[in-house]
Design a protein around this motif. Structure first.
Motif, PDB file in Angstrom:
ATOM      1  N   ASP A  44      19.103  40.330 -31.719  1.00 51.70           N
ATOM      2  CA  ASP A  44      18.393  41.591 -31.921  1.00 51.70           C
ATOM      3  C   ASP A  44      19.301  42.813 -31.841  1.00 51.70           C
ATOM      4  O   ASP A  44      18.816  43.941 -31.788  1.00 51.70           O
TER       5      ASP A  44
ATOM      6  N   SER B 141      18.534  45.910 -40.888  1.00 54.50           N
ATOM      7  CA  SER B 141      18.703  45.928 -39.431  1.00 54.50           C
ATOM      8  C   SER B 141      20.157  45.731 -39.030  1.00 54.50           C
ATOM      9  O   SER B 141      20.953  45.116 -39.746  1.00 54.50           O
TER      10      SER B 141
ATOM     11  N   SER C  27      20.988  43.867 -36.570  1.00 50.68           N
ATOM     12  CA  SER C  27      21.109  42.442 -36.238  1.00 50.68           C
ATOM     13  C   SER C  27      21.435  41.619 -37.482  1.00 50.68           C
ATOM     14  O   SER C  27      22.201  40.656 -37.409  1.00 50.68           O
TER      15      SER C  27
ATOM     16  N   ARG D 228      15.832  39.882 -39.640  1.00 51.48           N
ATOM     17  CA  ARG D 228      15.802  40.194 -38.210  1.00 51.48           C
ATOM     18  C   ARG D 228      15.442  41.675 -38.000  1.00 51.48           C
ATOM     19  O   ARG D 228      15.716  42.508 -38.856  1.00 51.48           O
TER      20      ARG D 228
ATOM     21  N   ASP E 141      15.683  44.897 -34.934  1.00 48.51           N
ATOM     22  CA  ASP E 141      16.521  45.295 -33.808  1.00 48.51           C
ATOM     23  C   ASP E 141      15.698  45.490 -32.547  1.00 48.51           C
ATOM     24  O   ASP E 141      14.566  45.985 -32.584  1.00 48.51           O
ATOM     25  N   GLY E 142      16.297  45.111 -31.408  1.00 52.48           N
ATOM     26  CA  GLY E 142      15.624  45.229 -30.127  1.00 52.48           C
ATOM     27  C   GLY E 142      15.559  46.654 -29.626  1.00 52.48           C
ATOM     28  O   GLY E 142      16.371  47.508 -29.985  1.00 52.48           O
TER      29      GLY E 142
ATOM     30  N   LEU F 236      13.215  38.940 -33.505  1.00 52.87           N
ATOM     31  CA  LEU F 236      12.068  39.833 -33.382  1.00 52.87           C
ATOM     32  C   LEU F 236      11.426  40.086 -34.747  1.00 52.87           C
ATOM     33  O   LEU F 236      12.043  39.851 -35.789  1.00 52.87           O
TER      34      LEU F 236
ATOM     35  N   GLY G 254      10.182  44.624 -32.809  1.00 49.32           N
ATOM     36  CA  GLY G 254      11.482  45.243 -33.054  1.00 49.32           C
ATOM     37  C   GLY G 254      11.391  46.460 -33.946  1.00 49.32           C
ATOM     38  O   GLY G 254      10.302  46.964 -34.243  1.00 49.32           O
TER      39      GLY G 254
END
Length: 328
Positions: free
Chosen positions: A76, A118, A120, A147, A149-150, A308, A313
């Motif tokens: 993430d 993203s 990630s 993906r 991102d956190g 995520l 996310g």
């Protein structure tokens, strides 16, 4: 960078994990950006290629960044976030690098597709391209994207396998992330390139388990060679993880041949070759010609850990800071 001759076929190994650009791998899929940013992989590849031509050490740096990000809290990009207590500040991550390359790639991508790709996914794509370059173009695996991102990055949550852990304990950590024994041996094969600080092996050279003697599992000739590079007061000195000098900067199966000859640098690496839980896998990889394809498969599998979605996310426009104001 000079590349050695290899028993591996000179033909490029294309890892055909998917037969269609819309086949999914968990929540991820190839062609995720086919409509929103169709040239993202070309953009990433060009930036990475230019950077690698100036600094080949980016390959092991990015492999490590990818592993540390995915293994702790899922893929993430939470490792990229700045902060006084972010994942970057955890002791195992203090020597992680490669952030500047991700920033450069992100800037190039944002110019073409603002707020779409993203961080990630950029990590996953950039790492794939660097593996390709460091293999001398002998492998290129397809990596699905999608993906997010956190929004949280905390040093307290970082949990990574250590170089002095047992094989069984390391296996358990991988299994907790749905990665099996073979995946573990393949991913630790990332030590085919890169370096380790002497401080990680001083005990193996001088005082293994408080015996006052070297680790008996290490080749005695190698012990004497490494003592010259790593005196007892070593701090910043580094040594190659793959002790085959002709192969230490190349992604290939040499690492497994070295550990089978008792020339592993990190204790966990050496244990892979002797522990009954992993020795057969190591022997197979050392003797076969399929490491590159199988390594790519393991990298794809690692890239699916803890992914995520758009609810949990976000898509950051800066990889070092969250877009969401509630990010911590």
């Amino acid at each position: 960078m000079a590349m050695k001759n290899s028993t591996i076929s000179a033909l490029i190994v294309i890892l055909a994990l998917f037969s269609s650009s819309h086949v999914s791998y968990g929540e991820l899929r190839l062609g995720f950006y086919s409509k929103t940013c169709p040239n993202v992989e070309q953009i990433v590849s060009q930036v990475v290629k230019d950077a690698f031509s100036k600094n080949s050490t980016l390959a092991p740096l990015m492999l490590r960044l990818y592993f540390h990000d995915c293994f702790s809290n899922g893929c993430d990009a939470s490792l990229l976030l700045d902060g006084s207590a972010s994942e970057k500040t955890a002791p195992p991550n203090l020597s992680v690098d490669g952030y500047a390359l991700i920033d450069t790639v992100k800037t190039a991508v944002e110019k073409n597709c603002t707020g779409v790709v993203s961080c990630s996914d950029i990590i996953a794509l950039a790492t794939r391209d660097l593996v390709t370059l460091a293999s001398g173009g002998k492998t290129r695996y397809e990596i699905p994207t999608g993906r997010f991102d956190g929004k949280v990055s905390s040093a307290a949550t970082v949990k990574l396998p250590g170089p002095k852990m047992s094989v069984s304990d390391t296996i358990k950590m991988f299994e907790d992330r749905n990665l099996n024994v073979t995946d573990m041996v393949l991913l630790l094969g990332g030590h085919t390139i890169g370096v380790a600080h002497c401080s990680f092996i001083l005990d193996r050279l001088y005082n293994f388990k408080n015996t006052g003697k070297p680790d008996p599992s290490m080749n005695t000739t190698l012990v004497e060679e490494l003592k010259k590079q790593c005196p007892k007061d070593s701090v910043e000195q580094v040594i190659n993880l793959d002790q085959d000098a002709s192969s230490s900067n190349i992604v290939d199966a040499s690492f497994y041949k070295q550990i089978r000859s008792r020339r592993g640098i990190l204790h966990i690496d050496q244990l892979l070759a002797t522990d009954p839980l992993t020795s057969d896998v190591v022997m197979n990889l050392a003797n076969g010609n399929d490491f590159l394809a199988r390594f790519g498969q393991a990298m794809v599998k690692l890239g699916s850990v803890g992914v995520l979605d758009k609810v949990t996310g976000e898509i950051r426009t800066s990889c070092r800071s969250c877009k969401n104001p509630l990010c911590t």
